[in-house]
Structures are given as structure tokens and as C-alpha cells.
Write a protein that holds these residues in place. Sequence first.
Motif, PDB file in Angstrom:
ATOM      1  N   LYS A  84      13.599 -12.912  -4.482  1.00  0.00           N
ATOM      2  CA  LYS A  84      12.748 -14.040  -4.869  1.00  0.00           C
ATOM      3  C   LYS A  84      12.883 -15.206  -3.896  1.00  0.00           C
ATOM      4  N   ILE A  85      11.907 -16.090  -3.978  1.00  0.00           N
ATOM      5  CA  ILE A  85      11.957 -17.363  -3.260  1.00  0.00           C
ATOM      6  C   ILE A  85      12.784 -18.316  -4.110  1.00  0.00           C
ATOM      7  N   VAL A  86      13.835 -18.864  -3.538  1.00  0.00           N
ATOM      8  CA  VAL A  86      14.669 -19.849  -4.230  1.00  0.00           C
ATOM      9  C   VAL A  86      14.136 -21.250  -3.968  1.00  0.00           C
ATOM     10  N   SER A  87      13.706 -21.496  -2.737  1.00  0.00           N
ATOM     11  CA  SER A  87      13.154 -22.799  -2.361  1.00  0.00           C
ATOM     12  C   SER A  87      12.241 -22.607  -1.159  1.00  0.00           C
ATOM     13  N   GLU A  88      11.111 -23.282  -1.193  1.00  0.00           N
ATOM     14  CA  GLU A  88      10.189 -23.230  -0.064  1.00  0.00           C
ATOM     15  C   GLU A  88       9.419 -24.553  -0.054  1.00  0.00           C
ATOM     16  N   ASN A  89      10.078 -25.573   0.513  1.00  0.00           N
ATOM     17  CA  ASN A  89       9.486 -26.906   0.553  1.00  0.00           C
ATOM     18  C   ASN A  89       9.925 -27.625   1.826  1.00  0.00           C
ATOM     19  N   GLN A  90       9.642 -28.904   1.942  1.00  0.00           N
ATOM     20  CA  GLN A  90       9.971 -29.654   3.162  1.00  0.00           C
ATOM     21  C   GLN A  90      11.462 -29.879   3.340  1.00  0.00           C
TER      22      GLN A  90
ATOM     23  N   ALA B 168      14.765 -21.107   1.284  1.00  0.00           N
ATOM     24  CA  ALA B 168      15.857 -20.250   0.806  1.00  0.00           C
ATOM     25  C   ALA B 168      15.258 -19.022   0.129  1.00  0.00           C
ATOM     26  N   TYR B 169      15.712 -17.834   0.559  1.00  0.00           N
ATOM     27  CA  TYR B 169      15.192 -16.573   0.055  1.00  0.00           C
ATOM     28  C   TYR B 169      16.359 -15.687  -0.370  1.00  0.00           C
ATOM     29  N   LEU B 170      16.271 -15.141  -1.581  1.00  0.00           N
ATOM     30  CA  LEU B 170      17.341 -14.323  -2.147  1.00  0.00           C
ATOM     31  C   LEU B 170      17.054 -12.845  -1.925  1.00  0.00           C
ATOM     32  N   PHE B 171      18.105 -12.094  -1.541  1.00  0.00           N
ATOM     33  CA  PHE B 171      18.043 -10.657  -1.322  1.00  0.00           C
ATOM     34  C   PHE B 171      19.144  -9.986  -2.135  1.00  0.00           C
ATOM     35  N   THR B 172      18.883  -8.769  -2.625  1.00  0.00           N
ATOM     36  CA  THR B 172      19.840  -8.031  -3.446  1.00  0.00           C
ATOM     37  C   THR B 172      19.914  -6.593  -2.942  1.00  0.00           C
ATOM     38  N   ASP B 173      21.123  -6.005  -2.996  1.00  0.00           N
ATOM     39  CA  ASP B 173      21.234  -4.587  -2.639  1.00  0.00           C
ATOM     40  C   ASP B 173      21.247  -3.752  -3.922  1.00  0.00           C
ATOM     41  N   ARG B 174      21.370  -2.436  -3.800  1.00  0.00           N
ATOM     42  CA  ARG B 174      21.287  -1.567  -4.976  1.00  0.00           C
ATOM     43  C   ARG B 174      22.491  -1.691  -5.900  1.00  0.00           C
TER      44      ARG B 174
ATOM     45  N   ASN C  68      23.642  -4.678  -6.687  1.00  0.00           N
ATOM     46  CA  ASN C  68      23.432  -6.042  -7.168  1.00  0.00           C
ATOM     47  C   ASN C  68      24.248  -7.098  -6.415  1.00  0.00           C
ATOM     48  N   ASN C  69      24.723  -6.768  -5.210  1.00  0.00           N
ATOM     49  CA  ASN C  69      25.306  -7.788  -4.340  1.00  0.00           C
ATOM     50  C   ASN C  69      24.154  -8.657  -3.848  1.00  0.00           C
ATOM     51  N   LYS C  70      24.425  -9.935  -3.647  1.00  0.00           N
ATOM     52  CA  LYS C  70      23.356 -10.854  -3.283  1.00  0.00           C
ATOM     53  C   LYS C  70      23.690 -11.614  -2.004  1.00  0.00           C
ATOM     54  N   LYS C  71      22.649 -11.826  -1.201  1.00  0.00           N
ATOM     55  CA  LYS C  71      22.715 -12.682  -0.017  1.00  0.00           C
ATOM     56  C   LYS C  71      21.478 -13.559  -0.014  1.00  0.00           C
ATOM     57  N   MET C  72      21.610 -14.690   0.640  1.00  0.00           N
ATOM     58  CA  MET C  72      20.492 -15.612   0.726  1.00  0.00           C
ATOM     59  C   MET C  72      20.358 -16.068   2.167  1.00  0.00           C
ATOM     60  N   ILE C  73      19.136 -16.144   2.662  1.00  0.00           N
ATOM     61  CA  ILE C  73      18.909 -16.720   3.981  1.00  0.00           C
ATOM     62  C   ILE C  73      18.308 -18.106   3.758  1.00  0.00           C
ATOM     63  N   VAL C  74      18.900 -19.110   4.421  1.00  0.00           N
ATOM     64  CA  VAL C  74      18.513 -20.508   4.198  1.00  0.00           C
ATOM     65  C   VAL C  74      18.407 -21.249   5.520  1.00  0.00           C
ATOM     66  N   TRP C  75      17.531 -22.247   5.563  1.00  0.00           N
ATOM     67  CA  TRP C  75      17.449 -23.158   6.696  1.00  0.00           C
ATOM     68  C   TRP C  75      16.621 -24.366   6.299  1.00  0.00           C
ATOM     69  N   ILE C  76      16.762 -25.432   7.074  1.00  0.00           N
ATOM     70  CA  ILE C  76      15.951 -26.629   6.894  1.00  0.00           C
ATOM     71  C   ILE C  76      14.726 -26.485   7.783  1.00  0.00           C
ATOM     72  N   PRO C  77      13.512 -26.585   7.230  1.00  0.00           N
ATOM     73  CA  PRO C  77      12.333 -26.538   8.090  1.00  0.00           C
ATOM     74  C   PRO C  77      12.293 -27.797   8.962  1.00  0.00           C
ATOM     75  N   THR C  78      12.146 -27.617  10.253  1.00  0.00           N
ATOM     76  CA  THR C  78      12.193 -28.745  11.183  1.00  0.00           C
ATOM     77  C   THR C  78      11.003 -28.708  12.136  1.00  0.00           C
ATOM     78  N   TYR C  79      10.629 -29.881  12.579  1.00  0.00           N
ATOM     79  CA  TYR C  79       9.616 -30.021  13.632  1.00  0.00           C
ATOM     80  C   TYR C  79      10.244 -30.600  14.880  1.00  0.00           C
ATOM     81  N   ALA C  80      11.400 -31.221  14.709  1.00  0.00           N
ATOM     82  CA  ALA C  80      12.181 -31.814  15.796  1.00  0.00           C
ATOM     83  C   ALA C  80      13.631 -31.839  15.316  1.00  0.00           C
TER      84      ALA C  80
END
Length: 123
Positions: A45-51, A55-61, A63-75
Motif C-alpha cells: 500500500k501507499i503509506v504517504s504520497e504528498n509534498q 512512503a510505500y509499504l512492501f510485504t513478503d510471503r 509477512n515481513n515488511k519493508k518500506m521505501i521512503v524519501w522526501i520529494p524534492t525539486y532542489a
Amino acid sequence: NVAYNSYLHNRSGLTSSSNAGFKKKESFYTFKKLFQQLSEYHFEKIVSENQTLYAYLFTDRLNNKKMIVWIPTYANHFRHQWISIPGGYTFKEAAPLINDPQIKIKGHKIFLSGIPVILKIIE
């Protein structure tokens, strides 16, 4: 990638052009690391998608979980700030997709920049 002159949409951006010998670019190694970290996981699922935060959540079979996250930047892509990750997750470790020695975790917060980071979640 194709072995003739470049034109719009005939290159992936992961390697240089045919004229430059298809040398692997930083983006190639970044995608390789992403694949190594998440190949056994599926998007949950999408955890956060804003300015403020992507943050995007991933799960394996198992039920271990990982999330990829970053701050959206223009500069200022490498400017860090403390960000709270919604959802009450606790993180065990952080693996930036490119070298980033400034990554720190404090409970539900991470010292984050525009560099994507894979977070291992403690359940």
C-alpha cells in the motif's frame, strides 16, 4: 537499449549510449540494489504520497515488511530533515539506495532527504 544512435525513448537511462559503450550508470546500480532488497516482496500500500513524504509499504510471503521512503524534492536533494512516518511503524534498519551516512532512525522518525531509503520494519 539499442546499439544505434540514441533518440527519444530508445534508452532506459540505466546505461550510457551506444556511442559511449553502454557503460552502467549510477541509476543501474541503484535499481540493482532496489531489486536485491525487494525482489521477494510485493507492493502492499501507499503509506504517504504528498509534498512532505513518499512512503510505500512492501510485504513478503512470510509477512515481513519493508518500506521505501524519501522526501520529494525539486532542489536541495541532499538536505536532511526529521520526518515522522505515519502508521506507527518501528524500524529496525535503514538502507539508502545510494551511500548516505547521515541516515538516522529514532523510533517512528527518520533523518531523511531526497535519497530513497529502504526501511526494515519491526512488527
